[in-house]
Write a protein that holds these residues in place. Structure first.
Motif, PDB file in Angstrom:
ATOM      1  N   VAL A   1      62.983 -85.836  -1.148  1.00 20.43           N
ATOM      2  CA  VAL A   1      61.679 -86.254  -1.673  1.00 20.43           C
ATOM      3  C   VAL A   1      61.353 -85.320  -2.830  1.00 20.43           C
ATOM      4  CG1 VAL A   1      59.223 -86.552  -1.186  1.00 20.43           C
ATOM      5  CG2 VAL A   1      60.923 -87.097   0.587  1.00 20.43           C
ATOM      6  N   LEU A   2      61.234 -85.888  -4.013  1.00 21.74           N
ATOM      7  CA  LEU A   2      61.042 -85.066  -5.203  1.00 21.74           C
ATOM      8  C   LEU A   2      59.722 -84.306  -5.179  1.00 21.74           C
ATOM      9  CD1 LEU A   2      62.304 -87.395  -8.073  1.00 21.74           C
ATOM     10  CD2 LEU A   2      63.430 -85.344  -7.185  1.00 21.74           C
TER      11      LEU A   2
ATOM     12  N   GLU B   1      56.452 -82.454  -7.042  1.00 22.95           N
ATOM     13  CA  GLU B   1      55.503 -82.958  -8.032  1.00 22.95           C
ATOM     14  C   GLU B   1      55.930 -82.544  -9.441  1.00 22.95           C
ATOM     15  OE1 GLU B   1      52.423 -79.167  -7.671  1.00 22.95           O
ATOM     16  OE2 GLU B   1      51.884 -81.105  -6.824  1.00 22.95           O
TER      17      GLU B   1
ATOM     18  N   ASP C   1      63.049 -78.423  -8.968  1.00 16.70           N
ATOM     19  CA  ASP C   1      63.505 -79.086  -7.756  1.00 16.70           C
ATOM     20  C   ASP C   1      64.981 -79.451  -7.930  1.00 16.70           C
ATOM     21  OD1 ASP C   1      63.971 -80.698  -5.554  1.00 16.70           O
ATOM     22  OD2 ASP C   1      62.360 -82.114  -5.963  1.00 16.70           O
TER      23      ASP C   1
ATOM     24  N   LYS D   1      65.789 -82.975  -8.905  1.00 14.36           N
ATOM     25  CA  LYS D   1      65.635 -83.414 -10.293  1.00 14.36           C
ATOM     26  C   LYS D   1      66.936 -83.227 -11.070  1.00 14.36           C
ATOM     27  CE  LYS D   1      60.680 -82.499 -10.220  1.00 14.36           C
ATOM     28  NZ  LYS D   1      59.523 -81.721 -10.740  1.00 14.36           N
TER      29      LYS D   1
ATOM     30  N   ARG E   1      63.652 -89.973  -5.601  1.00 15.66           N
ATOM     31  CA  ARG E   1      62.310 -90.553  -5.642  1.00 15.66           C
ATOM     32  C   ARG E   1      61.258 -89.612  -5.065  1.00 15.66           C
ATOM     33  NH1 ARG E   1      66.016 -94.721  -4.416  1.00 15.66           N
ATOM     34  NH2 ARG E   1      65.819 -96.500  -5.855  1.00 15.66           N
ATOM     35  N   GLU E   2      60.034 -89.781  -5.569  1.00 15.78           N
ATOM     36  CA  GLU E   2      58.875 -89.087  -5.012  1.00 15.78           C
ATOM     37  C   GLU E   2      58.385 -89.838  -3.775  1.00 15.78           C
ATOM     38  OE1 GLU E   2      56.003 -88.887  -8.129  1.00 15.78           O
ATOM     39  OE2 GLU E   2      57.238 -87.614  -9.426  1.00 15.78           O
ATOM     40  N   ARG E   3      57.520 -89.169  -3.013  1.00 13.39           N
ATOM     41  CA  ARG E   3      57.046 -89.774  -1.771  1.00 13.39           C
ATOM     42  C   ARG E   3      56.351 -91.121  -2.015  1.00 13.39           C
ATOM     43  NH1 ARG E   3      52.261 -87.446   2.164  1.00 13.39           N
ATOM     44  NH2 ARG E   3      52.323 -89.155   3.686  1.00 13.39           N
TER      45      ARG E   3
ATOM     46  N   ALA F   1      57.846 -82.377   0.341  1.00 12.95           N
ATOM     47  CA  ALA F   1      58.391 -82.637  -0.988  1.00 12.95           C
ATOM     48  C   ALA F   1      59.287 -81.485  -1.428  1.00 12.95           C
ATOM     49  CB  ALA F   1      57.260 -82.838  -1.989  1.00 12.95           C
TER      50      ALA F   1
END
Length: 349
Positions: A289-290, A292, A297, A300, A316-318, A338
């Motif tokens: 989960v990426l 913010e 990260d 990324k 992908r983000e949450r 995240a």
């Protein structure tokens, strides 16, 4: 760059533009050197004790002078240690490069540094400008088609995926009460090593690994080796077209990042159809989960591999995970963290 402390510097130590550029260039020099040593099984030989380049060269039939230069480069990268007498030993970080280590990531390293995974990075620009994967541009076909046509490369990939099932992955399921989910489907689980371990830890459960016939090769032997062959089966299927019905939990682990949104939605719809009216069934997704925006990260960086090698894949983000799941008929019932690998749980809506 004369010592391991000077190599792979944290960003706080980058004193300016020159240091950053040299740091990035040195990563290539280090990776090539370390790959050669892993291929020669040097870390396994050093597990027996410190040795000189001459001793190591004799054991692998290599040129002593050239091997010494590669060894000292790996020492500069912090993977090995060289003493003042020219003897090399393993640094703690190198334990994962041994074949016989309990925490071995040797096959993962060999896969990620394999030419098939290296060449696409020569032309990331192609993907950025055209949307076509650099892998397809380099090899003339998509990644998974290439694996089907090259069994040796497919074997490298399969071994790496087995090693990817780290203790941290199983830790994500620590609080899952499998007494509620006695029938488990591992969708896209390859030869079933992860499912086998889940069943070993939960003797009251039954399970099936569901994947392409080629990916399932060796599943029977894996179940037998783990002592769960009486409770595990392998189901050959195209999971974009059909997912087996009647399971209490459907696990999709470390694979959805391989596909674009439309393909992920198609797969999740098939899982929802397989659940039918059972509102107590659960979808369990293990994926990064990426973090913010503005937060460094690892995901990324790995996202570039999804884009460059697989074309449509992405981390992908949450909110993106929740949106895709909602579009397939699911609601989130978890609070994943995240910036790391997380367990995302969903129930039928």
């Amino acid at each position: 760059m004369g010592s391991s402390e000077d190599f792979l510097l944290p960003r706080s130590a980058w004193r300016g533009t020159r240091e950053l550029v040299l740091h990035l260039a040195a990563v290539k020099w280090a990776m090539g050197s370390i790959r050669a040593l892993v291929q020669l099984r040097i870390p396994d030989r050093l597990a027996e004790g410190a040795r000189t380049a001459d001793e190591l060269a004799a054991s692998v039939d290599a040129d002593p002078s050239r091997l010494y230069r590669v060894l000292r480069a790996a020492a500069t990268a912090g993977v090995l240690r060289e003493d003042t007498s020219g003897r090399f030993s393993l640094a703690p970080a190198a334990d994962g490069l041994r074949a016989d280590s309990a925490d071995s990531m040797r096959d993962v390293f060999l896969f990620t540094t394999d030419p098939m995974m290296w060449r696409p990075y020569e032309n990331v620009q192609h993907t950025v400008l055209t949307g076509e994967s650099a892998f397809a541009s380099s090899f003339g076909k998509p990644f998974y088609d290439y694996l089907r046509d090259h069994p040796e490369s497919s074997d490298v990939f399969d071994r790496a995926m087995v090693q990817n099932d780290s203790p941290e992955t199983f830790e994500l399921f620590r609080d899952v009460d499998f007494s509620k989910y006695r029938k488990i489907a591992d969708v896209g689980g390859g030869r079933g090593s992860f499912l086998a371990e889940v069943l070993r830890r939960n003797p009251e459960c039954l399970g099936a690994v569901c994947d392409h016939p080629l990916a399932l090769s060796g599943a029977g032997e894996e179940f037998e080796r783990r002592g769960v062959s009486d409770r595990a089966t392998a189901v050959a299927t195209d999971f974009f077209e059909k997912v087996p019905e009647g399971f209490d939990a459907y696990i999709i682990k470390r694979s959805l990042q391989n596909w674009g949104d439309e393909d992920v939605r198609r797969l999740l719809v098939k899982v929802r159809e397989a659940m039918g009216p059972d509102l107590e069934a659960r979808l369990m997704i293990v994926n990064h989960v990426l973090a913010e925006p503005g937060t460094p990260d690892f995901g990324k960086l790995s996202d570039i591999e999804m884009m460059t090698v697989l074309g449509g894949g992405r981390e992908r983000e949450r909110d993106e995970w929740n949106r895709l799941a909602a579009g397939a008929g699911f609601l989130s019932v978890s609070e994943p963290s995240a910036g790391q690998m997380s367990l995302l749980m969903f129930r039928p809506s």
